[in-house]
Design a protein around this motif. Sequence first.
Motif, PDB file in Angstrom:
ATOM      1  N   ASP A   3      70.154 -33.203 -69.995  1.00 53.27           N
ATOM      2  CA  ASP A   3      71.385 -33.159 -69.197  1.00 53.27           C
ATOM      3  C   ASP A   3      72.120 -34.489 -69.325  1.00 53.27           C
ATOM      4  O   ASP A   3      71.926 -35.404 -68.526  1.00 53.27           O
ATOM      5  CB  ASP A   3      71.051 -32.863 -67.732  1.00 53.27           C
ATOM      6  N   PHE A   4      72.919 -34.615 -70.374  1.00 53.28           N
ATOM      7  CA  PHE A   4      73.703 -35.839 -70.590  1.00 53.28           C
ATOM      8  C   PHE A   4      74.983 -35.464 -71.324  1.00 53.28           C
ATOM      9  O   PHE A   4      75.051 -34.417 -71.974  1.00 53.28           O
ATOM     10  CB  PHE A   4      72.912 -36.877 -71.395  1.00 53.28           C
ATOM     11  N   PRO A   5      76.023 -36.293 -71.224  1.00 52.17           N
ATOM     12  CA  PRO A   5      77.313 -35.937 -71.830  1.00 52.17           C
ATOM     13  C   PRO A   5      77.321 -36.137 -73.344  1.00 52.17           C
ATOM     14  O   PRO A   5      77.112 -37.241 -73.837  1.00 52.17           O
ATOM     15  CB  PRO A   5      78.304 -36.898 -71.149  1.00 52.17           C
ATOM     16  N   ALA A   6      77.516 -35.046 -74.067  1.00 52.02           N
ATOM     17  CA  ALA A   6      77.748 -35.105 -75.513  1.00 52.02           C
ATOM     18  C   ALA A   6      79.180 -34.655 -75.755  1.00 52.02           C
ATOM     19  O   ALA A   6      79.747 -33.888 -74.978  1.00 52.02           O
ATOM     20  CB  ALA A   6      76.771 -34.206 -76.256  1.00 52.02           C
ATOM     21  N   GLU A   7      79.767 -35.133 -76.825  1.00 49.02           N
ATOM     22  CA  GLU A   7      81.187 -34.856 -77.044  1.00 49.02           C
ATOM     23  C   GLU A   7      81.461 -34.504 -78.490  1.00 49.02           C
ATOM     24  O   GLU A   7      80.801 -34.993 -79.405  1.00 49.02           O
ATOM     25  CB  GLU A   7      82.020 -36.074 -76.626  1.00 49.02           C
ATOM     26  N   GLN A   8      82.444 -33.647 -78.664  1.00 50.06           N
ATOM     27  CA  GLN A   8      82.944 -33.282 -79.990  1.00 50.06           C
ATOM     28  C   GLN A   8      84.451 -33.457 -79.960  1.00 50.06           C
ATOM     29  O   GLN A   8      85.146 -32.750 -79.246  1.00 50.06           O
ATOM     30  CB  GLN A   8      82.577 -31.837 -80.313  1.00 50.06           C
ATOM     31  N   ILE A   9      84.954 -34.417 -80.724  1.00 42.70           N
ATOM     32  CA  ILE A   9      86.392 -34.701 -80.661  1.00 42.70           C
ATOM     33  C   ILE A   9      86.980 -34.830 -82.071  1.00 42.70           C
ATOM     34  O   ILE A   9      86.320 -35.330 -82.986  1.00 42.70           O
ATOM     35  CB  ILE A   9      86.701 -35.990 -79.865  1.00 42.70           C
ATOM     36  N   PRO A  10      88.230 -34.378 -82.244  1.00 41.41           N
ATOM     37  CA  PRO A  10      88.924 -34.579 -83.523  1.00 41.41           C
ATOM     38  C   PRO A  10      89.607 -35.941 -83.545  1.00 41.41           C
ATOM     39  O   PRO A  10      90.246 -36.338 -82.562  1.00 41.41           O
ATOM     40  CB  PRO A  10      89.947 -33.442 -83.537  1.00 41.41           C
ATOM     41  N   VAL A  11      89.473 -36.649 -84.643  1.00 44.68           N
ATOM     42  CA  VAL A  11      90.075 -37.984 -84.782  1.00 44.68           C
ATOM     43  C   VAL A  11      90.872 -38.022 -86.078  1.00 44.68           C
ATOM     44  O   VAL A  11      90.337 -37.737 -87.156  1.00 44.68           O
ATOM     45  CB  VAL A  11      88.999 -39.084 -84.798  1.00 44.68           C
ATOM     46  N   MET A  12      92.166 -38.367 -85.971  1.00 47.87           N
ATOM     47  CA  MET A  12      93.000 -38.517 -87.170  1.00 47.87           C
ATOM     48  C   MET A  12      92.851 -39.930 -87.707  1.00 47.87           C
ATOM     49  O   MET A  12      93.010 -40.907 -86.968  1.00 47.87           O
ATOM     50  CB  MET A  12      94.471 -38.246 -86.850  1.00 47.87           C
ATOM     51  N   ILE A  13      92.544 -40.044 -88.989  1.00 48.16           N
ATOM     52  CA  ILE A  13      92.373 -41.363 -89.602  1.00 48.16           C
ATOM     53  C   ILE A  13      93.738 -42.029 -89.778  1.00 48.16           C
ATOM     54  O   ILE A  13      94.612 -41.509 -90.477  1.00 48.16           O
ATOM     55  CB  ILE A  13      91.663 -41.256 -90.957  1.00 48.16           C
ATOM     56  N   THR A  14      93.909 -43.158 -89.108  1.00 52.03           N
ATOM     57  CA  THR A  14      95.138 -43.942 -89.247  1.00 52.03           C
ATOM     58  C   THR A  14      94.843 -45.399 -89.595  1.00 52.03           C
ATOM     59  O   THR A  14      95.740 -46.126 -90.014  1.00 52.03           O
ATOM     60  CB  THR A  14      95.962 -43.906 -87.951  1.00 52.03           C
ATOM     61  N   ARG A  15      93.607 -45.830 -89.412  1.00 49.27           N
ATOM     62  CA  ARG A  15      93.247 -47.220 -89.672  1.00 49.27           C
ATOM     63  C   ARG A  15      93.181 -47.490 -91.172  1.00 49.27           C
ATOM     64  O   ARG A  15      92.527 -46.762 -91.927  1.00 49.27           O
ATOM     65  CB  ARG A  15      91.894 -47.545 -89.053  1.00 49.27           C
ATOM     66  N   LYS A  16      93.842 -48.552 -91.606  1.00 49.67           N
ATOM     67  CA  LYS A  16      93.829 -48.903 -93.029  1.00 49.67           C
ATOM     68  C   LYS A  16      92.431 -49.284 -93.489  1.00 49.67           C
ATOM     69  O   LYS A  16      92.100 -49.144 -94.667  1.00 49.67           O
ATOM     70  CB  LYS A  16      94.801 -50.049 -93.284  1.00 49.67           C
ATOM     71  N   THR A  17      91.610 -49.775 -92.557  1.00 48.21           N
ATOM     72  CA  THR A  17      90.252 -50.173 -92.919  1.00 48.21           C
ATOM     73  C   THR A  17      89.349 -48.972 -93.186  1.00 48.21           C
ATOM     74  O   THR A  17      88.279 -49.117 -93.770  1.00 48.21           O
ATOM     75  CB  THR A  17      89.635 -51.011 -91.791  1.00 48.21           C
TER      76      THR A  17
END
Length: 569
Positions: free
Chosen positions: A308-322
Motif C-alpha cells: 500500500d504505497f503510491p505508485a505513478e504512471q505519467i506521460p512526460v514530453m522530452i523538452t530538455r536539450k540534455t
Amino acid sequence: MELFDWFAQTCRDNPSIPIFLTIGIGFWIGSLKYKGFSLGVVTSVLLVGVLVGQMDIAIPGPVKNVFFLLFLFAIGYSVGPQFFRALRGDGIKQVLFAAVVCLLCLSVTWGVVKVMGYNAGEAVGLFSGSQTISAVIGVGTDTMGTLGIDAARKKALIDIIPVAYAVCYVFGTIGSAYILANLGPWMLGGIKKVKADTAALEKEMNESSLTSDPAYIIANRPVAFRAYSVTSDFFDSPQSVAQIESHLHSQGRRLFIERVRSGHNIIEPTPETRITKGDEIVLSGRREYIIEDESWIGPEVNDAELLDFPAEQIPVMITRKTVAGLTVDELRSQTYMYGVSIKSIDRGGVAIPVLAKTKLMAGDTLTLVGLASEVNTAAPRLGYVDRPKTASDLILVGLGIVIGCLIGVLTIHAGNIPVSLSTSGGTLISGLIFGWLRSKRPSFGRIPKEAVWIMNNLGLNMFIAVIGITSGPSFVSGIKEVGFGLFLAGIVCTSLPLILSVIIGHKIFKFRPAINLGCCAGSRTTTAALGAIQESLDSTLPAMGYTVTYAVGNTMLILMGVAIVLMTS
C-alpha cells in the motif's frame, strides 16, 4: 413513396440531417472488415454521401470549408514537431528520402495524366486516390477556385474529382499494403532474409553498454510491483539493497527494491539497507522479470500493508536539450532514473519500440512508471509532465487558422497563372508551425490527442460527406466518363513510385530492410501499409522509419495538390 418524398424534402430543408446521416452510416461501413479488407472510413463516407446525394440536396459551401480547415490545422499540429526537427537533426536522411518519394508520386501521376490526356479534375482525383491522400481533394478544389476559367467549366472539373478519387482509392490502399508487406521483402532478398535482418537489427539496437537491461524490446509490457518473503540461502549473510540490485542487474534484470518489512516495521530502503532472512521486500520492474524471483528470494506474499504505497504512471514530453539525442540506454543510466521504468515511447502518435539504442527526440512522450517520489524526481529532468487534461486551447486553433488563411490567400502570378498556397495550404503550414512551437513551449497551446483525433477525423469526413452529397447527382455519369482506364492508371500511379522507392531506399540511401519499408510507408502516409509490414516481419521496428517520413510526406503530398492543379490546368 410519400414517406420517402417527405424524408427527401426534409433533408433538403435541413442539410445538417443528410450530413450526419452520411457520417454515421459511413463510419459504420468503414469499420466493417472482410478477410482483412475494408473500404476505410473516408471512401465509405464518400460513397454513402453519393447515395444520399441522389435526393438532390444543396449544402452551403462554407460548411465543408470550415471542417476541412479544422482537419488541415490538426494534421499540421500533429506532425509539426517531427517535421521541423527532422530538417535539422539526424533524420535529414529520412527527410530527403521522403522528399524523393513524394516527387516520384507527383512525377509518375503527371506523366500518366499527360499520356492519357486527363483534365485537371481527373488528375487531382487520380493523385489523391492512388496516393491515398484524401486531403488533396480539398486542396485541389480550393486551388481550382483561383483559376481564371468560367464557372461551368470549373464546376465540371471539381465534380469529377471525387469520382476519380473513389475509382483509384481502393487499389491505392490495398495495393500499397500488398506491395510494401509482400513484394517489398521479396525485392530485398526474400521474406526469410528480411526477417533475419530485422531480428539482427533488433538485437543490435537492444545491446546495452551502460545498463545490463534487455527488458526494452516490447513497449507495452506492464510494469509491476510484487512482494516476496526472504527465505533463500542467498541471504544467510545479510545483503545490502545495492548488492541485491547489482546481482539482479548482472543477470540482465533491471529491478528495484522499493520497500522492506523488517519485523513489524515498514521502511523505505536506501542502498545501504541490509536485507536478512525473514524480511519481506517489494520489487518493481517489468512483469516478466519479476515473476522469476521466487527461486532465489523466496515465495511471493500478499502483504496488503506492504504493497500500500503510491505508485505513478505519467506521460512526460522530452523538452530538455540534455535528454534529446540520448539513447534509451544512456537515459536509463542517469542517476535520476533510479527506480523508474519506461513503459512506452510515443512519437507523433506512433508507438516506437523501447530498445536500448532507440534515440530519443525532443517532442517524444515517454510513459514513466515507478514510485511517485522517484517518478516525480525524474520527470522534470526530462521535460514537461503532460498530464491528461480535457481542455483545448481554442484560441490557438482559431487564430492559427486565421493566420494560415491570410497566408494562403496571398497570390503571385507566373505569367497568366495565379499561384497561391490557397487557404487550405496556408492552414496546413500554420498548423505545422504552431505544433512545433507547442513542442518547444509545452505549457502553451495544448490540444489533447483526443481532440486532435476529432478535428482530424470529423473535420475530413464532414468535408468528404458534403463532397459526396453535392456530387451525387453527377457521380454516375462521372463514372461512365472516367471509365475503367482510370482504374488502371491508378494502379500504375500507386505501384510504380512504391517499387522505385524500395529500390532507391536500398541502393542509394542504404537503409536496412525493415527501416526501408517503414520509410516507404511513412513517405506515402499509408498507416495500413505500416501495420501490414509489421505483421509480415513480426516486428515493430519499421515504425522507426515511419514517423519522420510520415511528417514530411503528409505535408508535401497535401501541398502537391496545389502543384498537380497548376501543372495540368
